[in-house]
Design a protein around this motif. Structure first.
Motif, mmCIF file in Angstrom:
data_model
loop_
_atom_site.group_PDB
_atom_site.id
_atom_site.type_symbol
_atom_site.label_atom_id
_atom_site.label_comp_id
_atom_site.label_asym_id
_atom_site.label_seq_id
_atom_site.Cartn_x
_atom_site.Cartn_y
_atom_site.Cartn_z
ATOM 1 N N VAL A 191 92.123 102.794 94.402
ATOM 2 C CA VAL A 191 93.459 102.594 94.961
ATOM 3 C C VAL A 191 93.753 101.102 94.959
ATOM 4 O O VAL A 191 93.138 100.347 95.713
ATOM 5 C CB VAL A 191 93.522 103.132 96.416
ATOM 6 N N PRO A 192 94.673 100.666 94.096
ATOM 7 C CA PRO A 192 94.979 99.229 94.067
ATOM 8 C C PRO A 192 95.591 98.755 95.374
ATOM 9 O O PRO A 192 96.377 99.467 95.993
ATOM 10 C CB PRO A 192 95.980 99.095 92.911
ATOM 11 N N ARG A 194 98.046 96.263 97.286
ATOM 12 C CA ARG A 194 99.211 95.422 97.033
ATOM 13 C C ARG A 194 99.090 94.106 97.797
ATOM 14 O O ARG A 194 99.428 93.037 97.295
ATOM 15 C CB ARG A 194 100.478 96.181 97.471
ATOM 16 N N ASN A 196 96.312 92.690 98.709
ATOM 17 C CA ASN A 196 95.259 91.882 98.101
ATOM 18 C C ASN A 196 95.264 92.175 96.599
ATOM 19 O O ASN A 196 94.425 92.927 96.097
ATOM 20 C CB ASN A 196 93.894 92.239 98.700
ATOM 21 N N GLN A 197 96.220 91.632 95.911
ATOM 22 C CA GLN A 197 96.396 91.965 94.491
ATOM 23 C C GLN A 197 95.120 91.701 93.693
ATOM 24 O O GLN A 197 94.441 90.710 93.904
ATOM 25 C CB GLN A 197 97.545 91.156 93.903
ATOM 26 N N GLY A 198 94.854 92.598 92.742
ATOM 27 C CA GLY A 198 93.656 92.471 91.922
ATOM 28 C C GLY A 198 92.445 93.114 92.559
ATOM 29 O O GLY A 198 91.390 93.218 91.941
ATOM 30 N N GLU A 199 92.600 93.535 93.801
ATOM 31 C CA GLU A 199 91.497 94.214 94.481
ATOM 32 C C GLU A 199 91.841 95.688 94.697
ATOM 33 O O GLU A 199 93.003 96.076 94.688
ATOM 34 C CB GLU A 199 91.182 93.532 95.806
ATOM 35 N N PHE A 200 90.801 96.486 94.899
ATOM 36 C CA PHE A 200 90.957 97.939 94.955
ATOM 37 C C PHE A 200 90.118 98.517 96.078
ATOM 38 O O PHE A 200 89.037 98.035 96.370
ATOM 39 C CB PHE A 200 90.470 98.568 93.641
ATOM 40 N N TYR A 201 90.651 99.562 96.683
ATOM 41 C CA TYR A 201 89.824 100.437 97.510
ATOM 42 C C TYR A 201 89.297 101.546 96.592
ATOM 43 O O TYR A 201 89.759 101.706 95.464
ATOM 44 C CB TYR A 201 90.643 101.110 98.606
ATOM 45 N N VAL B 190 98.886 104.217 95.578
ATOM 46 C CA VAL B 190 98.796 105.025 94.362
ATOM 47 C C VAL B 190 97.371 105.043 93.822
ATOM 48 O O VAL B 190 96.552 104.178 94.159
ATOM 49 C CB VAL B 190 99.765 104.517 93.272
ATOM 50 N N VAL B 191 97.093 106.047 93.011
ATOM 51 C CA VAL B 191 95.745 106.269 92.478
ATOM 52 C C VAL B 191 95.867 106.480 90.969
ATOM 53 O O VAL B 191 96.393 107.498 90.529
ATOM 54 C CB VAL B 191 95.112 107.518 93.118
ATOM 55 N N PRO B 192 95.411 105.512 90.183
ATOM 56 C CA PRO B 192 95.527 105.685 88.732
ATOM 57 C C PRO B 192 94.679 106.860 88.236
ATOM 58 O O PRO B 192 93.584 107.093 88.729
ATOM 59 C CB PRO B 192 95.010 104.359 88.172
ATOM 60 N N ASP B 231 101.422 102.088 102.760
ATOM 61 C CA ASP B 231 101.166 100.728 102.292
ATOM 62 C C ASP B 231 102.234 99.802 102.850
ATOM 63 O O ASP B 231 103.135 99.374 102.147
ATOM 64 C CB ASP B 231 101.163 100.705 100.757
ATOM 65 N N THR B 575 85.813 95.310 101.724
ATOM 66 C CA THR B 575 86.706 95.948 100.778
ATOM 67 C C THR B 575 88.142 95.819 101.280
ATOM 68 O O THR B 575 88.323 95.682 102.492
ATOM 69 C CB THR B 575 86.297 97.428 100.571
ATOM 70 N N PRO B 576 89.165 95.806 100.443
ATOM 71 C CA PRO B 576 89.133 96.059 99.001
ATOM 72 C C PRO B 576 88.375 94.977 98.241
ATOM 73 O O PRO B 576 88.183 93.876 98.730
ATOM 74 C CB PRO B 576 90.618 96.060 98.611
ATOM 75 N N SER B 577 87.968 95.345 97.021
ATOM 76 C CA SER B 577 87.190 94.424 96.209
ATOM 77 C C SER B 577 87.538 94.651 94.735
ATOM 78 O O SER B 577 88.240 95.598 94.409
ATOM 79 C CB SER B 577 85.700 94.646 96.482
ATOM 80 N N THR B 578 87.040 93.776 93.898
ATOM 81 C CA THR B 578 87.416 93.858 92.486
ATOM 82 C C THR B 578 86.666 94.983 91.776
ATOM 83 O O THR B 578 85.617 95.422 92.222
ATOM 84 C CB THR B 578 87.108 92.526 91.772
ATOM 85 N N VAL B 591 94.668 93.875 85.294
ATOM 86 C CA VAL B 591 95.174 93.152 86.461
ATOM 87 C C VAL B 591 95.998 91.980 85.966
ATOM 88 O O VAL B 591 95.554 91.214 85.115
ATOM 89 C CB VAL B 591 93.998 92.658 87.339
ATOM 90 N N ILE B 593 98.339 89.315 87.870
ATOM 91 C CA ILE B 593 98.936 88.868 89.130
ATOM 92 C C ILE B 593 100.062 87.888 88.848
ATOM 93 O O ILE B 593 99.841 86.869 88.198
ATOM 94 C CB ILE B 593 97.851 88.243 90.039
#
Lengths: 595, 595
Positions: A191-192, A194, A196-201, B190-192, B231, B575-578, B591, B593
């Motif tokens: 889950v991206p 927003r 923390n852009q570039g980071e994901f859960y 969202v979830v890709p 979000d 987390t979130p993390s890359t 990604v 940004i």
């Protein structure tokens, strides 16, 4: 007030009452002098009667409705939603199949609450709608009694589970859904972020680490009926999201866990199905493979695998002499199978999913004579030895597979299940639970040649097998256990590692670098340094539990309100779907599909 | 066997029994001749005694432990995990604060199950750990009684809710988490999808459309205690994931829903806190704003807003004469407030979050004289009229705000809450529930000048207000209701639209094009054409429900096992993390940004 009663509750004791019912037009029958409508809601069906004012006068009865209303009633189609008020009266001919079958409502007034298009398939238990259509109109499919009852029974199973676990002092603690991606095992859905852009859960594949942290936190007994997510390549009846009964206990050994959850399964089956069990039998993983060729044996029928390698070798038949393993099953009463039947079975084991090279058969006739597909190489005396080794009796068909151990066992396992089906030995009314114990801790990864955790990397191992870490890791037995019912894996669990150094040893063994595991799992490794108690647990696939408990079928989709199809799509909502450029930009993402 | 009993259950009736306990070393006291250890687990604390073998001989007692073991006991630190076996005996001095306070265990043997580093903060109810540290080591923070009990009580609330709803025939039906993004209202997470690259699922902000589909499907009464995701730009005590008690009923009108859920709240408070309520008062949205300046009034205290616009105007005081609205509150017994105090209140309403231009005060002395900050413009006779309009009594302080309606009401609302705090009128032991009814259907969107749904776009409206769609949409009242307790919104609900054309009218009114709403909401619009029944429902914020019910505090984070911080981060897991490049590539994502 839209109703005074539901469509499932009125009986002859209510005769004479003025009532209002609301529901769906299920069936209607125009008999000229009167119209009958079966009004349906979740709770049942009640018959409404409308008297034709014209005819009523003829017959000396007095109708409670106007001609206008009577004409309107004729236009009511299937699945129209109406509200009807009238008097409860005894039916002239009662219907013993309905709880309301002794009464009907003589309608006095009617309100149309909503119209309905004609449903694209019939809403009966046996529908004419195909899978695709049913899923697209799932809200109509769910009106069918059979599907509706599956879901209502699912709730009953959940209630029984909660009742038991609450009673045993388990605390229902909710764990997070937006967690950290730890790409071991299956793939995570991510889950991206927003903010923390570039980071994901990541969405949890299970709350495994959280329930262990709750044990470290002293919660002692935890459970949750919780959604989990696995981004797997989909196959039939796999869902990207599924529900788990997730449990953990502190200060326990394996025996404590087995007893606790054997109790839970018994409680649920008793409550939901009124089925009682004795003590669940137990079998080691090694024996399950040896006798059933499978770590989740269907023990409803006793066709067992017998190794006949030693007995069979040495007669210059290459297929056998060159085989790692020769195994046999004796199929009771099948010695008269025709060539066509044995050919079918041969084709069955040669399918690519199974991959056996071929199938040898020995017909052990009722008169004691033996005839085989390998008579060129084996005398009747040789075959008699096979028969004895396979514990066959006259009248049996002996089926033999030779080759490498894994494939041959799998082939024999599939064969016994197929024959179980053909011989009617897999009875839907029979439940055979079984604990399978002593799973291997590690299995070889065919792709990398390294080791992967059989259960998961938090599983502890038997002290006496510790020395195999240096010599033969595949031989280490884990403190891991599965509950199997009728060949279906209902749950899986283990006693966990609760010591940092052991956990690090495990991570290293499965090929994680110190840097990697410290990045991904620092929180749990740290937690183990602050007084982690011994603990263990188990997780049940709840969708499957319901499917087996309620219907004794392994078909979970019929127990999920809004399932995805085999491509992971919800065809009712039409999702997954694309995002707007604006949304992607906010997330700091660009779609870039590799060509 | 790691224990025969927990640390919370032994009493004097167990004296003489040989028992085994496991738990954490909570406190230890070395008294030379003996060492006491308070052993803690989830259930309580039990005192262990180790006699010093050397001293025991001196004192004529016989110790059950060796010198070696006794020396080991001295090395046990806080939070070490141990297993101790010994005999239950009466304490020489009992501790009435402990359920086990009459006994102790004279230890005979001991096993160290796990060591512990020294925790980074004390594990007492009043800890010395700051928020950040507590969250990083949440598994230790959760050992503190106060946090542990919050979560155990949360489970009790859930049990009470389920008990009530199960008893009322509500079906707990699980709805999907991987759904369709419908970017109205708050932002979706969202979830890709990896299998369908370039496409995305969304996580539900609530199961709104699914519960409505379940009503269309005939489930009649539905509930779920379910995770939801939003979000939002985070602010204090907002969590990106939160739990909702989500409910829906078919064939109901507003009155049915209010009664059903008033019953649920009463049941939960009775079960968890043994608090009983009479019938919940009701107030319209319009009155809530008029008398409290707020759609979620704290009705524990009766300082009310009074409009004095007409009374106050016409004395050539610009601030008043130019104002859209002049409102006053009378603060009981505060006529002697000092200049410092009134200045503080003035600063309070001028803060940017509130935005009033200033504050006028009138001191209505006990002797009946009136003195104000606007004596230049108003005679005592004028001020007496203000006092009467504000229903003030001698001894009161009258506070007046003038300006535009919205800001002034908000300022007076904040002011009354602030004064409620200062005067001790917001009593933690008092609960004042209130239904707020007749919310407006639409509110103006300041950014676009268009209309947005006040509740959500599935809410129906009052028939008699339908004509305002053409003339003054802001005046349309919705069939929408909130339950407020002590100024906190506990739940929100509405009777829904169940008719395709009305739903389309609503979508159009909030500015969705036909193409857009047919793309996003085809499934629900279609469903309304197949016999959708009238239905309505409600959703309770479960985290908040627990916080209010258990502690009468609006501080949800203390009722969530693993909360995120204000930046949406889990600092324990980090987390979130890359993601790895490999993961991104599989998802067809890059990604990017924006700078």
């Amino acid at each position: 007030m839209l109703r005074t009663h539901t469509c499932g509750e009125l009986t002859i004791n209510d005769a004479g009452k003025e009532v209002t019912l609301s529901g769906w037009v299920f069936r209607s029958r125009d008999q000229g002098g009167m119209i009958f409508i079966d009004l349906r809601d979740r709770y049942g069906v009640t018959q409404l009667v409308f008297l034709n004012p014209a005819k009523a006068v003829d017959s000396g009865q007095s109708s409670a409705v106007s001609q206008k209303l009577y004409d309107d009633v004729k236009t009511l189609g299937r699945e129209f939603v109406i509200k009807a008020t009238g008097k409860v009266q005894k039916r002239s001919k009662s219907n013993p199949n309905l709880s309301t079958g002794e009464i009907e409502i003589l309608v006095e007034s009617l309100e149309l609450l909503n119209a309905s298009k004609t449903p694209p398939f019939t809403l009966e238990d046996e529908t004419d709608g195909g899978d695709e259509l049913r899923m697209k109109y799932r809200y109509l499919d769910l009106r069918r009694d059979v599907v509706k009852n599956n879901l209502l029974n699912r709730h009953k199973v959940a209630q029984a589970i909660r009742e038991y676990l609450d009673g045993q002092g388990f605390a229902d603690v909710e764990t997070p859904f937006l967690i950290k991606s730890t790409p071991e095992g299956a793939r995570d859905f991510v889950v991206p972020s927003r903010v923390n852009q570039g980071e994901f859960y990541a969405l949890p594949q299970s709350p495994q680490t959280f329930k262990q942290l709750l044990m470290v936190a002293g919660f002692d007994r935890y459970y949750q009926i919780v959604r989990c997510f696995r981004d797997e390549d989909l196959r039939a009846d796999r869902q990207p999201e599924f529900t788990q009964i997730d449990c953990e206990m502190a200060f326990v050994e394996q025996e404590d866990v087995l007893n606790m959850f054997e109790g839970m399964v018994k409680h649920a089956f008793k409550k939901v199905r009124n089925i009682e069990f004795g003590a669940f039998p137990r079998m080691t993983f090694a024996d399950a493979l040896k006798y059933y060729g499978n770590d989740k044996p269907d023990t409803r029928f006793e066709i067992l695998l017998h190794e006949i390698t030693d007995v069979a070798k040495g007669k210059n038949f290459n297929v056998i002499d060159g085989a790692e393993y020769v195994g046999a099953i004796a199929v009771p009463g099948a010695s008269e199978y025709t060539r066509k039947q044995t050919d079918e079975l041969t084709e069955f084991v040669k399918r690519s999913q199974i991959g056996a090279k071929g199938l040898i058969y020995v017909k052990y006739a009722v008169d004691g004579t033996l005839k085989s597909s390998v008579d060129k190489f084996y005398t009747p005396e040789d075959l008699k030895k096979w028969a004895d080794a396979a514990e066959a009796k006259p009248g049996d068909l002996i089926l033999v597979v030779a080759g490498d151990l894994t494939t041959s066992r799998r082939a024999l396992s599939e064969l016994r299940l197929e024959l179980g089906n053909r011989l009617g030995l897999r009875d839907k009314n029979v439940y055979k639970p079984l604990w399978v114990l002593d799973f291997p801790l590690l299995e070889a990864d065919k792709d990398t040649g390294g080791w992967v955790a059989t259960h998961h990397p938090f599983t502890s191992w038997k002290k006496e097998d510790e020395h195999y870490f240096e010599t033969d890791p595949g031989k280490i037995r884990a403190n891991a256990y599965d509950l199997v019912i009728n060949g279906v894996e209902l749950s899986s669990g283990s006693i966990r590692i609760h010591d940092r150094s052991k956990q690090e040893k495990m991570f290293s063994t499965i090929g994680l670098s110190k840097e990697n595991y410290e990045k991904k799992f620092a929180f749990i490794l740290n937690a183990f340094e602050y007084g982690a108690p011994p603990h263990g647990g188990i997780a049940f696939g709840f969708d499957r539990f319901c499917s087996i408990c309620v219907a004794n079928e392994d078909y979970i989709r019929e127990f999920i309100a809004f399932p995805k199809n085999n491509a992971g799509r919800d065809i009712m909502m039409d999702t997954p779907s694309t995002l707007s450029d604006e949304q992607l930009k906010e997330l700091g993402l660009k779609v870039e599909i590799p060509k």
